[in-house]
Design an enzyme around this catalytic site. Structure first.
Site, mmCIF file in Angstrom:
data_model
loop_
_atom_site.group_PDB
_atom_site.id
_atom_site.type_symbol
_atom_site.label_atom_id
_atom_site.label_comp_id
_atom_site.label_asym_id
_atom_site.label_seq_id
_atom_site.Cartn_x
_atom_site.Cartn_y
_atom_site.Cartn_z
ATOM 1 C CB SER A 213 -40.760 -1.565 13.030
ATOM 2 O OG SER A 213 -41.967 -1.738 13.731
ATOM 3 C CB ALA B 161 -35.435 2.032 11.050
ATOM 4 C CG ASP B 162 -41.463 3.281 8.255
ATOM 5 O OD1 ASP B 162 -40.988 3.912 7.291
ATOM 6 O OD2 ASP B 162 -42.618 3.464 8.688
ATOM 7 C CB THR B 163 -40.520 6.469 12.804
ATOM 8 O OG1 THR B 163 -39.242 5.943 13.167
ATOM 9 C CG2 THR B 163 -41.157 7.131 14.015
ATOM 10 C CE LYS C 3 -38.528 2.641 4.884
ATOM 11 N NZ LYS C 3 -38.515 3.667 5.950
#
Length: 189
Positions: A107, A70-72, A51
């Protein structure tokens, strides 16, 4: 330094704003499919980096710019739970989570000219049991539909969360202290 958030998430936007960051929002389009063998840290780290890189690569001016991706994901019993695809999927996720603990991994990737950094944070969340009627009523609010694991700790799911071990902001979608630490590292390098 100019900070760009590579996310349309209102929760990430709110967390950054509440922490006093000034930033712009620019999103990029990437394939978020999980690859075979990816664990939560590998999966979210790859997506956060992709991203941030997609947005950074699309910029005309990159001097003194930091792009934050960011990614969750939520994981229980070794299975990652992303955003539900429909009501039945949201109900299924909540049935899996209720009455037990699970992990939430976010992250964060920061990309700048000639430097980048990726880090992950994991928080353990403990859920009270929910009745089938409580699950149906919560899903009917619509809140779970755009959340990893089909719930919002800061929203309607709060009454069923008995405790967390780790960062609250991480569960919301962005570990703000981690972002501060990463920005400090990149600014001095």
């Amino acid at each position: 330094m100019k900070l760009i958030l590579a996310s349309a998430s209102p929760r990430r936007r709110d967390l950054l704003s509440q922490a006093g960051f000034e930033f712009a929002i620019i999103t990029g389009d990437i394939d978020e499919s999980q690859r075979e063998g990816e664990n939560p840290v590998a999966y979210t780290s790859r997506l956060a980096a992709e991203k941030a890189i997609a947005v950074f690569d699309a910029l005309v001016e990159t001097d003194d710019v930091f792009v934050l991706g960011a990614d969750t994901t939520v994981a229980v019993d070794g299975v990652m739970l992303g955003k539900p695809v429909d009501v039945a999927d949201a109900e299924y996720m909540l049935y899996r989570l209720q009455g037990r603990a699970h992990s939430v991994t976010t992250s964060v990737a920061l990309v700048a000219a000639k430097k980048s950094l990726v880090a992950a944070e994991t928080t353990h969340v403990f859920f009270e049991p929910m009745s089938p009627d409580e699950i149906s009523a919560y899903v009917a609010t619509g809140e779970p539909m755009d959340k990893a694991g089909a719930y919002a700790i800061q929203g309607g799911a709060a009454p069923w969360i008995t405790r967390i071990e780790g960062s609250y902001d991480n569960v919301v979608g962005l570990p703000v202290n981690l972002v501060r630490e990463m920005l400090a590292k990149l600014e001095v390098s």
